[in-house]
Design a protein around this motif. Structure first.
Motif, PDB file in Angstrom:
ATOM      1  N   SER A 167      14.568 -14.616  -2.900  1.00 47.67           N
ATOM      2  CA  SER A 167      15.145 -16.148  -2.633  1.00 47.67           C
ATOM      3  C   SER A 167      16.469 -17.325  -3.364  1.00 47.67           C
ATOM      4  O   SER A 167      16.695 -17.686  -3.097  1.00 47.67           O
ATOM      5  N   ALA A 168      15.231 -16.947  -4.623  1.00 52.35           N
ATOM      6  CA  ALA A 168      16.058 -18.340  -5.468  1.00 52.35           C
ATOM      7  C   ALA A 168      17.596 -17.476  -5.448  1.00 52.35           C
ATOM      8  O   ALA A 168      18.778 -18.235  -6.108  1.00 52.35           O
ATOM      9  N   ALA A 169      17.744 -16.246  -5.643  1.00 53.63           N
ATOM     10  CA  ALA A 169      19.321 -15.810  -5.596  1.00 53.63           C
ATOM     11  C   ALA A 169      20.122 -15.944  -4.555  1.00 53.63           C
ATOM     12  O   ALA A 169      21.285 -16.551  -4.944  1.00 53.63           O
ATOM     13  N   CYS A 170      19.887 -16.675  -3.764  1.00 51.74           N
ATOM     14  CA  CYS A 170      20.268 -16.382  -2.297  1.00 51.74           C
ATOM     15  C   CYS A 170      20.392 -17.888  -1.998  1.00 51.74           C
ATOM     16  O   CYS A 170      21.534 -18.476  -1.560  1.00 51.74           O
ATOM     17  N   PHE A 171      19.501 -18.901  -2.750  1.00 56.31           N
ATOM     18  CA  PHE A 171      20.277 -19.963  -2.646  1.00 56.31           C
ATOM     19  C   PHE A 171      20.513 -20.641  -3.540  1.00 56.31           C
ATOM     20  O   PHE A 171      21.761 -21.198  -3.304  1.00 56.31           O
ATOM     21  N   ALA A 172      21.006 -19.810  -5.075  1.00 56.26           N
ATOM     22  CA  ALA A 172      21.981 -20.673  -5.674  1.00 56.26           C
ATOM     23  C   ALA A 172      23.297 -19.829  -5.177  1.00 56.26           C
ATOM     24  O   ALA A 172      24.727 -20.000  -5.149  1.00 56.26           O
ATOM     25  N   VAL A 173      23.151 -18.615  -4.532  1.00 54.61           N
ATOM     26  CA  VAL A 173      24.519 -18.227  -4.806  1.00 54.61           C
ATOM     27  C   VAL A 173      25.512 -18.702  -2.928  1.00 54.61           C
ATOM     28  O   VAL A 173      26.324 -18.910  -2.592  1.00 54.61           O
ATOM     29  N   LEU A 174      24.592 -19.124  -2.051  1.00 53.27           N
ATOM     30  CA  LEU A 174      24.800 -19.951  -1.029  1.00 53.27           C
ATOM     31  C   LEU A 174      25.016 -21.259  -1.559  1.00 53.27           C
ATOM     32  O   LEU A 174      26.587 -21.549  -0.609  1.00 53.27           O
ATOM     33  N   GLY A 175      24.514 -21.950  -2.384  1.00 52.65           N
ATOM     34  CA  GLY A 175      24.751 -23.338  -2.911  1.00 52.65           C
ATOM     35  C   GLY A 175      26.329 -22.915  -3.958  1.00 52.65           C
ATOM     36  O   GLY A 175      27.253 -23.950  -3.459  1.00 52.65           O
ATOM     37  N   ALA A 176      26.526 -22.161  -4.652  1.00 54.84           N
ATOM     38  CA  ALA A 176      27.896 -22.188  -4.883  1.00 54.84           C
ATOM     39  C   ALA A 176      28.841 -21.443  -4.581  1.00 54.84           C
ATOM     40  O   ALA A 176      29.982 -22.556  -4.540  1.00 54.84           O
ATOM     41  N   TYR A 177      28.972 -20.811  -3.612  1.00 57.14           N
ATOM     42  CA  TYR A 177      29.995 -19.947  -1.889  1.00 57.14           C
ATOM     43  C   TYR A 177      30.106 -22.117  -1.239  1.00 57.14           C
ATOM     44  O   TYR A 177      30.828 -21.607  -1.299  1.00 57.14           O
ATOM     45  N   GLY A 178      29.456 -22.010  -1.363  1.00 52.51           N
ATOM     46  CA  GLY A 178      29.709 -23.424  -0.034  1.00 52.51           C
ATOM     47  C   GLY A 178      30.081 -24.592  -0.639  1.00 52.51           C
ATOM     48  O   GLY A 178      31.304 -25.110  -0.497  1.00 52.51           O
ATOM     49  N   LEU A 187      22.931 -18.655  11.235  1.00 49.75           N
ATOM     50  CA  LEU A 187      22.470 -20.804  10.764  1.00 49.75           C
ATOM     51  C   LEU A 187      24.321 -20.899   9.945  1.00 49.75           C
ATOM     52  O   LEU A 187      24.695 -20.682   9.019  1.00 49.75           O
ATOM     53  N   GLU A 188      23.616 -22.800   9.855  1.00 50.40           N
ATOM     54  CA  GLU A 188      24.320 -23.272   8.932  1.00 50.40           C
ATOM     55  C   GLU A 188      23.623 -23.263   7.486  1.00 50.40           C
ATOM     56  O   GLU A 188      22.925 -22.225   7.692  1.00 50.40           O
ATOM     57  N   GLN A 189      24.689 -23.556   6.707  1.00 48.42           N
ATOM     58  CA  GLN A 189      25.032 -23.025   5.066  1.00 48.42           C
ATOM     59  C   GLN A 189      23.407 -23.410   4.409  1.00 48.42           C
ATOM     60  O   GLN A 189      23.143 -22.950   3.742  1.00 48.42           O
ATOM     61  N   THR A 190      23.089 -24.744   5.195  1.00 50.39           N
ATOM     62  CA  THR A 190      22.665 -25.268   4.258  1.00 50.39           C
ATOM     63  C   THR A 190      21.213 -25.237   5.124  1.00 50.39           C
ATOM     64  O   THR A 190      19.878 -25.211   4.599  1.00 50.39           O
ATOM     65  N   GLN A 191      21.082 -24.921   6.187  1.00 47.30           N
ATOM     66  CA  GLN A 191      20.173 -24.281   6.922  1.00 47.30           C
ATOM     67  C   GLN A 191      19.599 -23.250   6.141  1.00 47.30           C
ATOM     68  O   GLN A 191      18.129 -22.682   6.579  1.00 47.30           O
ATOM     69  N   LEU A 192      20.406 -21.904   6.312  1.00 46.92           N
ATOM     70  CA  LEU A 192      20.078 -20.555   5.445  1.00 46.92           C
ATOM     71  C   LEU A 192      19.410 -21.358   4.089  1.00 46.92           C
ATOM     72  O   LEU A 192      18.531 -20.464   3.357  1.00 46.92           O
ATOM     73  N   MET A 193      19.734 -22.363   2.997  1.00 44.95           N
ATOM     74  CA  MET A 193      19.323 -22.791   1.877  1.00 44.95           C
ATOM     75  C   MET A 193      18.143 -22.547   2.017  1.00 44.95           C
ATOM     76  O   MET A 193      17.305 -22.920   1.775  1.00 44.95           O
ATOM     77  N   PHE A 194      17.369 -23.403   2.996  1.00 46.27           N
ATOM     78  CA  PHE A 194      16.311 -24.399   3.857  1.00 46.27           C
ATOM     79  C   PHE A 194      15.009 -23.239   3.557  1.00 46.27           C
ATOM     80  O   PHE A 194      14.420 -23.491   3.305  1.00 46.27           O
ATOM     81  N   ILE A 195      15.915 -22.054   4.512  1.00 45.76           N
ATOM     82  CA  ILE A 195      15.263 -21.168   4.338  1.00 45.76           C
ATOM     83  C   ILE A 195      14.528 -20.149   3.659  1.00 45.76           C
ATOM     84  O   ILE A 195      13.131 -19.742   3.392  1.00 45.76           O
TER      85      ILE A 195
END
Length: 227
Positions: free
Chosen positions: A54-65, A78-86
Motif C-alpha cells: 500500500s505504501a508503494a502504491c501511495f508513493a508511485v501514485l503521488g510521484a506519477y501525479g 477513481l481519481e488519483q487522490t481517491q486512489l491514494m486515500f484508499i
C-alpha cells in the motif's frame, strides 16, 4: 533470570515486563516460541507486506501525479487522490496489525537491559511519529478526495471524458478529455450559473474530432485536450 507467566498474556504487557530486567540470551531464545508462535508470525508478516504494498502504491501514485503536466489528471476508475486515500487507509491499519504481534516480543528478547530500554523507547517514539504523520495525510487526502465530484462518460466508440464539478459559491464545471488509457487533459471549463452542474446525468457522442456532451439541458462541444 526472568520468570514468564504464560496465562492470559498480551504481547505489550509481556514486553513491559521483560524489558526492564536482564535476560540471558539462552533464556531469551527459549522464550521466543512462547512469545511469538509461527501462526502469529505469519499473520504479522502478511499484514506487514500488505502495508508495504500500500505504501508503494501511495508513493508511485503521488510521484506519477506530480510528474504530469499542468491540466492533466490520472484517472483509473477513481481519481488519483481517491486512489491514494484508499492506499493510505489500507496501509496504516495493516502496519499496526502486522507489527503489533511482532515488535514487542522481538524487542523484549534483547538480553542487555539498558539496550532493551533504549530500543523500546525508540520504538514507541517511531510509532507515535508515524501515527501522527499518517493521521495528517489521512485528513488532508480525505478533504481533497471527497471534494472532487466527478463522473466518467464514455461514447459508443470508446472515447471518454471526465466531468468534474468545481466551485461552491459559483458552481461550474471542468471537462477532461481522454489522452491515453488513464490520462485525461483539461479541455474546457464553464459556469453553470446558480445551480450545481449535473455531472451524474450525462451522455457523450462523437462528431468528427470533437465530442458532444449532453448533461440535462446542457449541450457542450468538447474539443481535443492539449497534450
Amino acid at each position: 533470570m526472568l520468570a514468564i507467566h504464560m496465562g492470559a498474556w498480551n504481547p505489550w504487557n509481556l514486553y513491559w515486563k521483560i524489558r526492564w530486567y536482564p535476560m540471558p540470551a539462552q533464556t531469551a531464545r527459549a522464550a521466543l516460541p512462547k512469545l511469538l508462535t509461527q501462526r502469529t508470525f505469519q499473520w504479522g508478516v502478511a499484514f506487514a507486506l500488505i502495508s508495504a504494498a500500500s505504501a508503494a502504491c501511495f508513493a508511485v501514485l503521488g510521484a506519477y501525479g506530480s510528474s504530469l503536466p499542468p491540466g492533466q489528471i490520472f484517472h483509473a476508475g477513481l481519481e488519483q487522490t481517491q486512489l491514494m486515500f484508499i492506499a493510505l487507509t489500507v496501509g496504516g491499519p495493516s502496519a499496526a496489525i502486522g507489527l503489533f504481534p511482532l515488535v514487542p516480543p522481538l524487542v523484549g528478547l534483547i538480553p542487555v537491559g539498558w539496550v532493551r530500554v533504549v530500543m523500546g523507547s525508540m520504538v514507541y517514539v517511531a510509532i507515535l511519529a508515524a501515527a501522527a504523520l499518517w493521521a495528517l495525510y489521512f485528513l488532508m487526502l480525505f478533504l481533497v478526495a471527497f471534494s472532487f465530484n466527478s463522473s466518467k462518460v464514455t461514447a459508443e466508440d470508446g472515447q471518454s471524458v471526465i466531468v468534474a464539478q468545481q466551485g461552491v459559491r459559483h458552481p461550474g464545471y471542468r471537462i477532461y478529455r481522454q489522452i491515453s488509457p488513464f490520462i485525461y487533459g483539461a479541455s474546457l471549463s464553464g459556469d453553470s450559473g446558480e445551480r450545481e452542474f449535473p455531472t451524474q446525468h450525462c451522455t457523450l457522442a462523437s462528431q468528427g474530432p470533437d465530442l458532444v456532451l449532453s448533461c440535462d439541458e446542457y449541450t457542450i462541444r468538447v474539443p481535443p485536450a492539449p497534450e
